[in-house]
Design a protein around this motif. Structure first.
Motif, PDB file in Angstrom:
ATOM      1  N   LYS A  93      10.382   2.129  -1.541  1.00 56.75           N
ATOM      2  CA  LYS A  93      10.587   1.045  -0.564  1.00 56.75           C
ATOM      3  C   LYS A  93      11.163   1.605   0.736  1.00 56.75           C
ATOM      4  N   ALA A  94      12.089   2.517   0.602  1.00 57.40           N
ATOM      5  CA  ALA A  94      12.735   3.081   1.791  1.00 57.40           C
ATOM      6  C   ALA A  94      11.716   3.863   2.627  1.00 57.40           C
ATOM      7  N   ARG A  95      10.861   4.631   1.950  1.00 57.54           N
ATOM      8  CA  ARG A  95       9.854   5.422   2.679  1.00 57.54           C
ATOM      9  C   ARG A  95       8.843   4.492   3.356  1.00 57.54           C
ATOM     10  N   ALA A  96       8.424   3.431   2.642  1.00 54.87           N
ATOM     11  CA  ALA A  96       7.457   2.475   3.201  1.00 54.87           C
ATOM     12  C   ALA A  96       8.047   1.819   4.456  1.00 54.87           C
ATOM     13  N   ASP A  97       9.300   1.414   4.356  1.00 54.66           N
ATOM     14  CA  ASP A  97       9.998   0.795   5.493  1.00 54.66           C
ATOM     15  C   ASP A  97      10.035   1.727   6.690  1.00 54.66           C
ATOM     16  N   GLU A  98      10.414   2.954   6.404  1.00 50.38           N
ATOM     17  CA  GLU A  98      10.557   3.968   7.460  1.00 50.38           C
ATOM     18  C   GLU A  98       9.223   4.182   8.193  1.00 50.38           C
ATOM     19  N   LEU A  99       8.145   4.300   7.411  1.00 53.70           N
ATOM     20  CA  LEU A  99       6.837   4.570   8.026  1.00 53.70           C
ATOM     21  C   LEU A  99       6.312   3.349   8.779  1.00 53.70           C
ATOM     22  N   ASN A 136       0.837  -1.203   0.000  1.00 52.91           N
ATOM     23  CA  ASN A 136       0.000   0.000   0.000  1.00 52.91           C
ATOM     24  C   ASN A 136       0.871   1.252   0.000  1.00 52.91           C
ATOM     25  N   LEU A 137       1.864   1.252   0.870  1.00 55.53           N
ATOM     26  CA  LEU A 137       2.689   2.459   1.006  1.00 55.53           C
ATOM     27  C   LEU A 137       3.576   2.664  -0.226  1.00 55.53           C
ATOM     28  N   ILE A 138       4.082   1.550  -0.769  1.00 57.76           N
ATOM     29  CA  ILE A 138       4.909   1.656  -1.982  1.00 57.76           C
ATOM     30  C   ILE A 138       4.075   2.225  -3.132  1.00 57.76           C
ATOM     31  N   LEU A 139       2.845   1.721  -3.257  1.00 53.66           N
ATOM     32  CA  LEU A 139       1.965   2.182  -4.335  1.00 53.66           C
ATOM     33  C   LEU A 139       1.768   3.696  -4.264  1.00 53.66           C
ATOM     34  N   ILE A 140       1.502   4.172  -3.058  1.00 53.40           N
ATOM     35  CA  ILE A 140       1.261   5.618  -2.911  1.00 53.40           C
ATOM     36  C   ILE A 140       2.533   6.405  -3.244  1.00 53.40           C
ATOM     37  N   ALA A 141       3.657   5.928  -2.737  1.00 58.29           N
ATOM     38  CA  ALA A 141       4.916   6.633  -3.009  1.00 58.29           C
ATOM     39  C   ALA A 141       5.199   6.673  -4.512  1.00 58.29           C
ATOM     40  N   ARG A 142       4.929   5.569  -5.197  1.00 57.83           N
ATOM     41  CA  ARG A 142       5.161   5.523  -6.656  1.00 57.83           C
ATOM     42  C   ARG A 142       4.217   6.493  -7.366  1.00 57.83           C
ATOM     43  N   LEU A 143       2.937   6.535  -6.880  1.00 58.85           N
ATOM     44  CA  LEU A 143       1.973   7.474  -7.484  1.00 58.85           C
ATOM     45  C   LEU A 143       2.424   8.921  -7.284  1.00 58.85           C
ATOM     46  N   LEU A 144       3.147   9.135  -6.189  1.00 60.71           N
ATOM     47  CA  LEU A 144       3.633  10.495  -5.925  1.00 60.71           C
ATOM     48  C   LEU A 144       4.947  10.775  -6.661  1.00 60.71           C
ATOM     49  N   GLY A 145       5.420   9.802  -7.427  1.00 64.09           N
ATOM     50  CA  GLY A 145       6.575  10.050  -8.291  1.00 64.09           C
ATOM     51  C   GLY A 145       7.908   9.546  -7.761  1.00 64.09           C
ATOM     52  N   ALA A 146       7.894   8.772  -6.661  1.00 64.39           N
ATOM     53  CA  ALA A 146       9.170   8.283  -6.115  1.00 64.39           C
ATOM     54  C   ALA A 146       9.696   7.111  -6.959  1.00 64.39           C
ATOM     55  N   SER A 147      10.988   6.930  -6.968  1.00 64.68           N
ATOM     56  CA  SER A 147      11.576   5.763  -7.635  1.00 64.68           C
ATOM     57  C   SER A 147      11.243   4.523  -6.793  1.00 64.68           C
ATOM     58  N   THR A 148      11.399   3.323  -7.379  1.00 68.93           N
ATOM     59  CA  THR A 148      11.093   2.093  -6.627  1.00 68.93           C
ATOM     60  C   THR A 148      11.930   2.036  -5.347  1.00 68.93           C
ATOM     61  N   LYS A 149      13.187   2.388  -5.467  1.00 69.55           N
ATOM     62  CA  LYS A 149      14.081   2.315  -4.302  1.00 69.55           C
ATOM     63  C   LYS A 149      13.635   3.293  -3.208  1.00 69.55           C
ATOM     64  N   ALA A 150      13.347   4.526  -3.613  1.00 66.27           N
ATOM     65  CA  ALA A 150      12.932   5.547  -2.638  1.00 66.27           C
ATOM     66  C   ALA A 150      11.585   5.170  -2.021  1.00 66.27           C
ATOM     67  N   ALA A 183       3.941  -6.057   8.112  1.00 62.07           N
ATOM     68  CA  ALA A 183       4.142  -5.373   6.823  1.00 62.07           C
ATOM     69  C   ALA A 183       3.734  -6.210   5.622  1.00 62.07           C
ATOM     70  N   ALA A 184       3.945  -7.535   5.699  1.00 59.19           N
ATOM     71  CA  ALA A 184       3.709  -8.376   4.521  1.00 59.19           C
ATOM     72  C   ALA A 184       2.289  -8.929   4.461  1.00 59.19           C
ATOM     73  N   ARG A 185       1.509  -8.690   5.521  1.00 54.72           N
ATOM     74  CA  ARG A 185       0.129  -9.232   5.559  1.00 54.72           C
ATOM     75  C   ARG A 185      -0.844  -8.309   4.847  1.00 54.72           C
ATOM     76  N   PRO A 186      -1.891  -8.883   4.193  1.00 54.10           N
ATOM     77  CA  PRO A 186      -2.892  -8.006   3.571  1.00 54.10           C
ATOM     78  C   PRO A 186      -3.540  -7.107   4.636  1.00 54.10           C
ATOM     79  N   ALA A 187      -3.855  -5.873   4.247  1.00 58.64           N
ATOM     80  CA  ALA A 187      -4.422  -4.916   5.210  1.00 58.64           C
ATOM     81  C   ALA A 187      -5.736  -5.416   5.794  1.00 58.64           C
ATOM     82  N   LYS A 188      -6.445  -6.291   5.055  1.00 57.96           N
ATOM     83  CA  LYS A 188      -7.736  -6.787   5.561  1.00 57.96           C
ATOM     84  C   LYS A 188      -7.575  -7.627   6.822  1.00 57.96           C
TER      85      LYS A 188
END
Ligand SMILES: Nc1ncnc2c1ncn2[C@@H]1O[C@H](COP(=O)(O)OP(=O)(O)OP(=O)(O)O)[C@@H](O)[C@H]1O
Length: 339
Positions: free
Chosen positions: A124-130, A108-122, A140-145
């Protein structure tokens, strides 16, 4: 997605500025000449009953709804003229989680970061941090449901922070959460503010506003009916009081008379459902409680209960909104002290 450290702009001191904003939906004036300011790095609590206009104001400030008249700026940007630029500077967390249930927290977090224009690496790093910051690393790896209500709310808030927003709008962020999850959420909000975020929080929970908000704005029928710190609003409504619950009507006249003779101004404030008559005595300081006890003792009156009552935000809210909510009775809160 741009790190705030990289933004170079004129210094804005008020991150939310609302000037005479009105919003009408047909004949309904959802907002009526609303003005308020939220200084940078503070929390503004927006209180109001159902239909008071809270969500409409958040929608105006997050560019989802255009005001009928007036002007509003967020992070120094005009909500109408600069709407596109503004959208990347704000985070919105609603009552209903906006994350994709099927995806994991991480995805979920990676998707949003990518939509906001971040590179895949950036991304992933932001998702990890949050995920780490919000205590969701293990999940982190479980479905949000599969997340609990509190975990979902934390993920939703994390999602709104992916793009390093300057202003975070929290629409009833703890509604439906259990006490532990609410406190965890409050701690996260407090940390965000310590880190420099500006927060506008709508809530119907007065304890939430009391704990989190530097300034509280009370809306009723689209108008601002009061604004100030929790302490200043409480002071507007009244003093501390000593309440004396008496066993029966027989004691009430004598108790009232004894307290009056001692130079205090009591009033019979009604009948306590469980006990009996309640005498309310406005006082200046907590030691006045002992004075009331002494006076009653001398008059040989044994109260069922004595309490020193501080005005609470609930009292403020009920007093302020009484005019706009005729269905709401006046009420008080008591911290009991049984003699
Ligand atoms: N899209 C709309 N069309 C018509 N009326 C609307 C619309 N949105 C809001 N309203 C009306 O505007 C008023 C304010 O609604 P709003 O949702 O802002 O209140 P609120 O304080 O957020 O209430 P709640 O706590 O129930 O969410 C209400 O009378 C509501 O019915």
């Amino acid at each position: 997605m741009s790190d705030p450290a990289q933004r170079k702009e004129a210094v804005v001191t008020h991150f939310v500025e609302v000037e005479a904003v009105t919003k009408s939906f047909g004949k309904v004036r959802a907002l009526d000449d609303v003005s308020l300011q939220v200084p940078r790095g503070t929390v503004c609590g927006l209180l109001g009953h159902n239909g008071a206009g809270k969500t409409t104001l958040v929608n105006v400030l997050t560019t989802l709804v255009a005001p009928t008249s007036g002007r509003a700026r967020v992070a120094g940007l005009d909500v109408q003229r600069d709407a596109v630029a503004l959208r990347s500077r704000i985070g919105l967390t609603g009552q209903f989680a906006s994350v994709d249930e099927q995806l994991s927290g991480f995805r979920n977090l990676i998707l949003i970061a990518r939509l906001l224009g971040a590179s895949t690496k950036a991304a992933k790093a932001r998702a990890d941090e949050l995920l780490t910051a919000f205590g969701l690393r293990e999940a982190a790896a479980r479905p949000a449901k599969t997340y609990s209500g509190g975990m979902r709310r934390r993920l939703d808030l994390a999602a709104s922070l992916v793009g390093y927003p300057d202003v975070i709008f929290l629409d009833e962020p703890t509604t439906g959460l259990d006490p532990a999850a609410r406190i965890a959420m409050w701690e996260i909000v407090e940390q965000l503010v310590r880190d420099g975020s500006t927060v506008l929080l709508t809530t119907q929970m007065l304890d939430e506003a009391d704990r989190l908000a530097d300034k509280i704005v009370v809306l009723a029928q689209g108008k601002v009916i009061a604004a100030g710190t929790a302490a200043s609003l409480k002071a507007q409504v009244g003093k501390r009081t000593v309440t004396v619950t008496l066993a029966g009507a027989a004691d009430s006249g004598r108790a009232e008379e004894a307290v009056r003779r001692a130079g205090m101004v009591p009033r019979m404030s009604g009948v306590d459902e469980q006990a009996g008559l309640v005498l309310t005595v406005p006082v200046e300081k907590s030691t006045d409680l002992a004075r009331v006890v002494r006076v009653l003792d001398e008059a040989a009156i044994e109260p069922v209960e004595l309490a020193l009552v501080d005005p609470r935000l609930d009292d403020v809210y009920l007093a302020l909104s009484a005019g706009s909510r005729p269905d709401v009775p006046a009420a008080g809160h008591r911290e009991a002290l049984t003699p």
